[in-house]
Enzyme design. Structure first.
Site, PDB file in Angstrom:
ATOM      1  N   TRP A  13       0.599  -1.105   0.071  1.00  0.00           N
ATOM      2  CA  TRP A  13       0.072   0.457   0.128  1.00  0.00           C
ATOM      3  C   TRP A  13       1.243   1.503  -0.267  1.00  0.00           C
ATOM      4  O   TRP A  13       0.407   1.675  -0.457  1.00  0.00           O
ATOM      5  CB  TRP A  13      -0.294   0.057   0.948  1.00  0.00           C
ATOM      6  CG  TRP A  13      -1.785   1.454   1.553  1.00  0.00           C
ATOM      7  CD1 TRP A  13      -3.646   1.246   0.986  1.00  0.00           C
ATOM      8  CD2 TRP A  13      -1.402   2.719   2.002  1.00  0.00           C
ATOM      9  NE1 TRP A  13      -3.204   2.214   1.256  1.00  0.00           N
ATOM     10  CE2 TRP A  13      -2.609   3.422   1.857  1.00  0.00           C
ATOM     11  CE3 TRP A  13      -0.416   3.241   2.653  1.00  0.00           C
ATOM     12  CZ2 TRP A  13      -2.827   4.794   2.441  1.00  0.00           C
ATOM     13  CZ3 TRP A  13      -0.875   4.488   3.523  1.00  0.00           C
ATOM     14  CH2 TRP A  13      -1.074   5.145   3.210  1.00  0.00           C
ATOM     15  N   HIS A  14       1.619   1.006   0.946  1.00  0.00           N
ATOM     16  CA  HIS A  14       2.706   2.051   0.722  1.00  0.00           C
ATOM     17  C   HIS A  14       3.425   3.142  -0.194  1.00  0.00           C
ATOM     18  O   HIS A  14       3.398   3.434  -0.858  1.00  0.00           O
ATOM     19  CB  HIS A  14       3.821   1.958   1.688  1.00  0.00           C
ATOM     20  CG  HIS A  14       3.085   2.013   3.569  1.00  0.00           C
ATOM     21  ND1 HIS A  14       2.613   1.440   4.075  1.00  0.00           N
ATOM     22  CD2 HIS A  14       3.791   3.456   4.196  1.00  0.00           C
ATOM     23  CE1 HIS A  14       1.938   2.065   4.898  1.00  0.00           C
ATOM     24  NE2 HIS A  14       2.526   3.546   5.186  1.00  0.00           N
ATOM     25  N   GLY A  15       4.015   1.783  -1.329  1.00  0.00           N
ATOM     26  CA  GLY A  15       4.985   1.969  -3.135  1.00  0.00           C
ATOM     27  C   GLY A  15       4.377   0.885  -3.476  1.00  0.00           C
ATOM     28  O   GLY A  15       5.018  -0.616  -2.796  1.00  0.00           O
ATOM     29  N   PHE A  23       1.734   8.744  -1.727  1.00  0.00           N
ATOM     30  CA  PHE A  23       1.455   7.367  -1.338  1.00  0.00           C
ATOM     31  C   PHE A  23      -0.166   7.177  -1.853  1.00  0.00           C
ATOM     32  O   PHE A  23      -0.685   6.340  -1.942  1.00  0.00           O
ATOM     33  CB  PHE A  23       1.638   5.998   0.029  1.00  0.00           C
ATOM     34  CG  PHE A  23       3.084   6.492   0.537  1.00  0.00           C
ATOM     35  CD1 PHE A  23       3.725   6.397  -0.049  1.00  0.00           C
ATOM     36  CD2 PHE A  23       3.358   6.732   2.204  1.00  0.00           C
ATOM     37  CE1 PHE A  23       5.010   6.199   0.201  1.00  0.00           C
ATOM     38  CE2 PHE A  23       4.352   7.463   2.114  1.00  0.00           C
ATOM     39  CZ  PHE A  23       6.083   6.043   1.202  1.00  0.00           C
TER      40      PHE A  23
END
Lengths: 330, 468
Positions: free
Chosen positions: B319-321, B468
């Protein structure tokens, strides 16, 4: 009713508080001219060193200018910059405060700082570079030193402003490149399309456009022209012996690309600078046409005012005489 | 529009004045318009994505509530939201990863990536709106009949681009009822915004320069420099993200909204699991509720529970990257939490609030947890896995062969932050309980603004979580 006005009364209280605090910061800025800048300035590049140099100018000749004052070509046998040559010629210490792309707005801020800090140079020499009054320098976002300039006189508020990115009025790169270039009554087009920045070996018409946009646009609306007048008046009022000198520009190369009419606009700009200085009663030296093209150190396609040692020496002879006269007045 | 920029300083009072002039329905119109303007400042073209996401989820919520083709509508919502994420955030990463895999297998694969720009905040608002359809589907939330309220809920500008990721259950009802202006809450909101601003421009932005300098070329830095840079990054990302959350929560309070707490002094955690109860709470609870628990949570065999933890954390990393470093970062934390659950399930994690540390052992666990979190941050911050390994190797070999050196003065912002946060650890933010009398409060505000002016970073450092 009271409930509906509650948010607005709250908002007004917040605004009043912010206003009061701003006033307090402004008062601190105003009443403490000596202490704050150096300490605050450490957070900006260049500024601490500049402030220290300005403070060291008490009783000495001080030169304010741009890169013309401190550059020398790599392949020259004599790599002394112009100020060092002059110091040798006059056999005296000269304090130089110069940075690339500086303009009259910065010199004005520096002199205001000097006067508020009680520093008094024996004489002041200010370089006047005609190109810095045109849009290619004045509107260039990379060369906008608005924050630095403000830091000289309003360090606290300016810093807060910078932290909060309150930097409106400075054009961004796109706006800069879209700047309309007009020579006299003729609109040439947007700066970026005309001058093709980044093109290292451009055709002659692009080089011509570069000369035109750098030297031939009408500078009478330049804010730096007002700064020049303000600086001349400020130094006169403070009885600070000051010499303004218009630095040489490469007229010879310029004439290869510009028509006589276009070159006339360049000459008109020089006359404008002279007129402002004359009207304010300033002492000035016009070296704009002093040097032939061979004395300049710039690529064919990127005209600017850096000088070869031969050019610097010729300037130094003229300046030495003028500075000696100025020191004599002081 | 950045919170720490002059357009926002003009935008906020204008929206505030307009908002409180009207009743609830018009207030929602004002908020929706303001939110779209706020977002449009970055790139108005991506507004269409928010509108599309809102529209699909509003219609899906209605349909699911009515009981018609519930699965199909849930699928549509998942497809649109996760599809947008997949295209804008992961497509390039997927192409590049596939090419890398093919290259390692000996094929000549050099496909062009699409160079897709990731819309700001897409991970935040898609998760927020997705949670609505999921909750309606599970019967935890009733679908709203008010499209205006729903669209405003999805786009609510204080938390639109970097959270907290709100749940419909908490935030949506607030759009459906009348808001009352409470001067006490608004004052505290302003205070919280000021605290967030300090965290961002004084702490985070100054530390960013330390971290960036070392991580830009880790092969040219020694062990101590990289260790200090990693600590700097740990506090940078905390102050950056918590700062944003504080500003968002404080800003929402000015409009009569209450957002969930997103950070609770995470670096005072005594175990990895506790860290995740205190760090980015809105995201970790999202993954707990919509990934971990549906997978079976811990009500399954121990090995399966560990697997669930791992899947949840790797998903959180992704999800963050879109990058292997984030996957490893998530996996690393998953391993820590899973190991803790297996090896020390009964670890003493009595609340810190209201008491001092009771034993050196507890302090030791706190420090150990912080250092483990920092190992994770190395992967999070490094440009590649190779860089991360290099940083870890250089630190582990370098700090035992030389005395500490090369600490930047910027690191001096960390101790006062820790003292303040420890002192205020049972409060929702660092300025919540400071200054009892009016002169003391005004003194606090003046000091805070002075600190902003004196120590705030002039260079623009974007909020880390915007990417993000």
């Amino acid at each position: 009713m009271q409930g509906r006005t509650l948010p607005y009364r709250f908002g007004l209280r917040v605004l009043a508080f912010v206003a009061a605090l701003t006033a307090l910061f402004a008062l601190v800025d105003r009443t403490t001219p000596r202490w704050p800048p150096i300490w605050l300035a450490r957070l900006l590049p260049e500024l601490p060193e500049d402030l220290a140099r300005l403070r060291s100018a008490d009783g000495k000749p001080l030169f304010l200018g741009d890169s013309v004052l401190h550059t020398a070509a790599m392949n020259e046998p004599d790599r002394r910059n112009l100020v060092r040559m002059l110091a040798k010629e006059l056999e005296t210490d000269i304090v130089r405060v110069s940075h690339g792309a500086s303009g009259m707005d910065r010199y004005l801020a520096q002199v205001r700082y000097l006067l508020r800090a009680g520093v008094r140079p024996s004489s002041l020499v200010v370089l006047v570079n005609p190109r810095t009054f045109g849009p290619t320098a004045e509107r260039n976002p990379s060369w906008s030193f608005a924050l630095t300039n403000r830091m000289y006189t309003r360090p606290l508020l300016s810093r807060l402003q910078a932290v909060l990115k309150w930097d409106f009025g400075i054009p961004d790169e796109d706006e800069f490149l879209a700047t309309e270039i007009r020579i006299g009554e003729t609109v040439l087009g947007p700066l970026g399309a005309l001058t093709r920045p980044g093109l290292e070996d451009p055709p002659d018409d692009v080089i011509r456009n570069r000369y035109l946009s750098r030297y031939a646009t009408d500078i009478r609306t330049s804010s730096r022209l007002r700064d020049l007048a303000a600086l001349a008046r400020l130094t006169a009022d403070a009885e600070l012996p000051t010499l303004f000198y218009i630095t040489p520009i490469d007229v010879q190369s310029m004439k290869q690309f510009l028509s006589a009419e276009e070159f006339g606009h360049v000459q008109q700009n020089i006359r404008t600078l002279r007129a402002v200085l004359r009207d304010t009663g300033a002492t000035f030296l016009d070296l704009s046409t002093l040097l032939p093209g061979g004395d300049f150190d710039h690529p064919r396609a990127d005209p600017h005012e850096h000088l070869r040692s031969t050019g610097r020496l010729k300037c130094v002879r003229k300046l030495a005489e003028a500075v000696q006269q100025l020191e004599g007045q002081g | 529009m950045l919170f720490n920029s002059y357009p926002f300083l003009l935008f906020l009072p204008i929206v505030f004045a307009a908002y409180w002039a009207f009743g609830r329905r018009t207030q929602n119109v004002v908020l929706l318009a303001a939110s779209y303007v706020f977002y449009g400042f970055w790139d108005w073209r991506f507004l269409g994505l928010i509108v599309l996401s809102s529209l699909v989820d509003f219609v899906a919520g209605q349909a699911i509530q009515s009981g018609r083709r519930r699965r199909m509508w849930l699928g549509a919502s998942l497809l649109v939201n996760l599809g947008a994420l997949a295209v804008f955030k992961y497509l390039d990463f997927g192409i590049e990863s596939l090419a890398a895999l093919l290259r390692t297998l000996g094929f000549d694969a050099h496909p062009a990536t699409l160079g897709i720009v990731v819309p700001v905040g897409i991970s935040f608002y898609t998760f927020q709106t997705l949670s609505y359809t999921l909750d309606v589907y599970r019967g935890r939330v009733r679908a709203t009949q008010d499209p205006l309220a729903f669209f405003a809920f999805v786009a609510f500008f204080p938390q639109l681009v970097a959270g907290p990721i709100e749940r419909a259950k908490n935030l949506l009802p607030q759009f459906l009822r009348d808001r009352v202006f409470d001067p006490e809450l608004a004052t505290d909101g302003c205070r919280q915004m000021l605290y967030g601003l300090l965290l961002k421009v004084v702490v985070a932005d100054n530390l960013a320069l330390v971290a960036d300098a070392a991580y830009q070329a880790p092969d040219q830095a020694d062990g101590w420099t990289l260790l200090f840079a990693t600590w700097a990054f740990a506090f940078q990302i905390y102050a950056d993200f918590a700062g944003y959350s504080h500003i968002a929560i404080g800003c929402a309070r000015l409009f009569g909204f209450s957002l969930m707490r997103n950070f609770a002094t995470p670096y005072f955690s005594r175990s990895p699991a506790e860290f995740w109860r205190r760090w980015h709470i809105s995201l970790s609870t999202w993954f707990r509720d919509y990934v971990y628990i549906p997978l079976g949570g811990n009500r399954v065999a121990p090995l399966r529970a560990s697997f669930n933890v791992l899947v949840t954390f790797v998903s959180s990393g992704l999800w963050h990257g879109a990058g292997l470093t984030f996957v490893v970062w998530g996996g690393f934390h998953g391993l820590l939490v899973a190991l803790q659950a297996r090896l020390a399930p009964d670890a003493d994690e009595r609340p810190l609030e209201g008491r001092t540390l009771t034993s050196p052992r507890e302090l030791g666990r706190l420090i150990l947890t912080f250092q483990l979190v920092c190992v994770g941050w190395v992967f999070f911050r490094a440009k590649s896995l190779a860089d991360a390994w290099l940083v870890l190797r250089t630190i582990s070999s370098g700090i035992f062969t030389a005395l500490p050196h090369g600490a930047s003065p910027a690191l001096l912002v960390i101790p006062p932050l820790l003292v303040l946060e420890w002192w205020q650890r049972d409060a929702p933010h660092g300025f919540a309980r400071l200054g009892g009398t009016r002169p003391a409060r005004w003194g606090l505000y003046a000091t805070a603004l002075l600190a902003l002016a004196l120590f705030g970073q002039v260079q623009t450092v974007p909020f880390v979580y915007f990417q993000f």
